[in-house]
Motif scaffolding. Structure first.
Motif, mmCIF file in Angstrom:
data_model
loop_
_atom_site.group_PDB
_atom_site.id
_atom_site.type_symbol
_atom_site.label_atom_id
_atom_site.label_comp_id
_atom_site.label_asym_id
_atom_site.label_seq_id
_atom_site.Cartn_x
_atom_site.Cartn_y
_atom_site.Cartn_z
ATOM 1 N N CYS A 102 0.878 -1.165 -0.451
ATOM 2 C CA CYS A 102 -0.583 -0.497 -0.143
ATOM 3 C C CYS A 102 0.943 1.285 0.091
ATOM 4 O O CYS A 102 1.884 1.361 0.611
ATOM 5 C CB CYS A 102 -1.061 -0.263 0.806
ATOM 6 S SG CYS A 102 -1.453 1.676 1.658
ATOM 7 N N CYS A 125 0.128 3.324 4.161
ATOM 8 C CA CYS A 125 0.336 3.107 4.757
ATOM 9 C C CYS A 125 1.804 2.358 5.328
ATOM 10 O O CYS A 125 1.979 1.611 6.160
ATOM 11 C CB CYS A 125 -0.645 1.989 5.957
ATOM 12 S SG CYS A 125 -1.089 0.719 5.168
ATOM 13 N N ASN A 175 -4.947 -3.675 5.520
ATOM 14 C CA ASN A 175 -4.365 -3.772 6.501
ATOM 15 C C ASN A 175 -5.441 -3.611 7.153
ATOM 16 O O ASN A 175 -6.348 -2.592 7.560
ATOM 17 C CB ASN A 175 -4.181 -2.081 6.539
ATOM 18 C CG ASN A 175 -2.422 -1.739 7.825
ATOM 19 O OD1 ASN A 175 -3.347 -2.752 8.555
ATOM 20 N ND2 ASN A 175 -2.067 -0.992 7.832
ATOM 21 N N SER A 177 -7.247 3.210 1.789
ATOM 22 C CA SER A 177 -5.904 4.019 0.286
ATOM 23 C C SER A 177 -6.417 3.233 -0.440
ATOM 24 O O SER A 177 -6.898 1.266 0.305
ATOM 25 C CB SER A 177 -4.568 3.780 1.249
ATOM 26 O OG SER A 177 -4.075 4.171 -0.225
ATOM 27 N N CYS A 208 -6.678 1.491 6.797
ATOM 28 C CA CYS A 208 -6.462 2.955 6.115
ATOM 29 C C CYS A 208 -6.720 3.054 5.322
ATOM 30 O O CYS A 208 -6.702 4.568 4.754
ATOM 31 C CB CYS A 208 -4.965 2.639 5.800
ATOM 32 S SG CYS A 208 -4.913 2.340 4.109
ATOM 33 N N CYS A 256 -7.132 -0.354 1.165
ATOM 34 C CA CYS A 256 -6.107 -1.557 1.407
ATOM 35 C C CYS A 256 -6.275 -2.692 2.744
ATOM 36 O O CYS A 256 -7.088 -2.260 3.385
ATOM 37 C CB CYS A 256 -4.911 -0.724 1.858
ATOM 38 S SG CYS A 256 -3.942 -1.440 2.740
HETATM 39 ZN ZN ZN Z 1 -2.907 0.922 3.645
#
Ligand code: ZN
Length: 357
Positions: A152, A155, A179, A185, A183, A177
């Motif tokens: 990503c 992050c 994660n 994104s 995050c 993302c």
């Molecule tokens: Zn991310």
């Protein structure tokens, strides 16, 4: 029946089955010095289902997931057996597990749902079945990248992305993302490629066609693409009669605005058996030769009648077409073999002026 919750119990059931029937096979595979990184452990479906009815139900409902569990169990068993063998032989010649083992299913119960002589249809998607047919085309074996590392860009979370079988093994980035810290994104960069190699496997596509002799009169044989991976690659060639065991899947190319979406049915092979009876054929050569001599002895005084008899038995499903069959027979039989100066054998073309009947 949900699968996730029962993964452990399926593993245990399969482990018990392997312990009873396949420990010897696995020990042999471990001990073998082959370079092949993928090796099959052939599992008879009838024996497996008889030993454990429940596993059969799961297998029919979730063939892809259950096959993955089987492969994991095989890997685990191989490691344990190798460890035990090392303890027994303290001579330093310890077998190492360097291969990936695959459970290859054979011997499905003979019933119309599972064993087919005809090409499956879209309602069969998601089912494990076996199809008997003739290989009419085999592509070149390729190397396929099926896993890549992505990161990503926001992050810097690194994750593994698997190529999507249903989209011709293309890599489709996730929408957000993955994660766990959310995050959110949607921009990623690929780390694999260049210095970091992607995970690869052997890959080949073949096309199989229904066998004409198994169809009703007048039907046109249909064909279908079969995907072969790992140790299944290069196990058959064009012209072979095969039985393919696998899961019916569908796949499509990426969508484009304004173009039609084409969905293709493919069989993702788990096992392939070549049924050619060449061994038996070579034993019959003497008989065939005798039959041949007797045939021409019978038509000694009228060879054209003998030739017509042969033409009648050429592609008997097709009525008439006398001249065409004659031409095909001529081409098939060929002319006189020629050997040129370099020693290459060339099949001669058929005689320019064939006997006219
Ligand atoms: Zn991310």
């Amino acid at each position: 029946m949900a699968l996730k919750a029962d993964e452990v119990s399926i593993s245990q059931m399969f482990e018990a089955y392997i312990a009873e029937y396949h420990h010897r096979d696995i020990l042999q595979l471990i001990a073998a010095d082959g370079d092949d990184s993928h090796q099959p452990v052939v599992i008879n479906a009838m024996t497996l289902f008889e030993a454990n009815m429940e596993i059969g139900d799961y297998f029919n409902d979730y063939p892809n997931d259950v096959l993955n569990i089987f492969d994991k169990v095989l890997e685990k068993t191989a490691k344990e057996l190798a460890k035990k063998a090392t303890v027994k032989h303290l001579d330093g010649l310890c077998p190492r597990v360097k291969n990936t083992l695959h459970a290859r299913i054979t011997g499905l119960p003979v019933c119309p749902e599972l064993t087919r002589d005809t090409i499956p249809r879209s309602r069969d998607v998601g089912h494990f079945l076996s199809v008997t047919g003739t290989v009419i085309r085999a592509s070149v074996a390729k190397v396929l990248a099926y896993e890549r590392d992505y990161m990503c860009t926001k992050c810097r979370h690194v994750f593994v992305l698997q190529a999507d079988f249903e989209q011709f093994y293309s890599f489709v980035s996730p929408v957000v993302c993955p994660n766990p810290d959310a995050c959110n994104s949607c921009k990623f960069s690929c780390l694999s490629g260049g210095s970091e190699p992607a995970a690869c496997k052997d890959y080949q596509e073949i096309k199989i066609q229904e066998q004409v002799q198994r169809l009703s009169v007048g039907s046109i044989p249909r064909s279908m693409v079969v995907v072969l991976e790992d140790d299944l690659v290069d196990t058959c060639k064009s012209g072979d009669d095969v039985t393919v065991y696998g899961v019916m899947c569908q796949r499509w190319k990426p969508f484009y605005n304004g173009s039609r979406c084409d969905v293709e049915l493919v069989l993702k092979a788990n096992n392939i058996e070549v049924n050619n009876q060449q061994g038996a054929a070579s034993l019959l050569i003497e008989d065939v030769q005798k039959e041949f001599e007797e045939f021409w002895e019978h038509y000694k005084n009228d060879p054209i009648a003998g030739r017509n008899q042969i033409l009648l038995s050429l592609c008997p499903q097709v009525y008439g077409m006398y001249v065409i069959k004659l031409a095909v027979a001529m081409v098939l039989a060929g002319g006189v073999q020629r050997i040129d100066s370099s020693g290459t054998k060339t099949r001669g073309s058929s005689p320019p002026r064939p006997l006219c009947g």
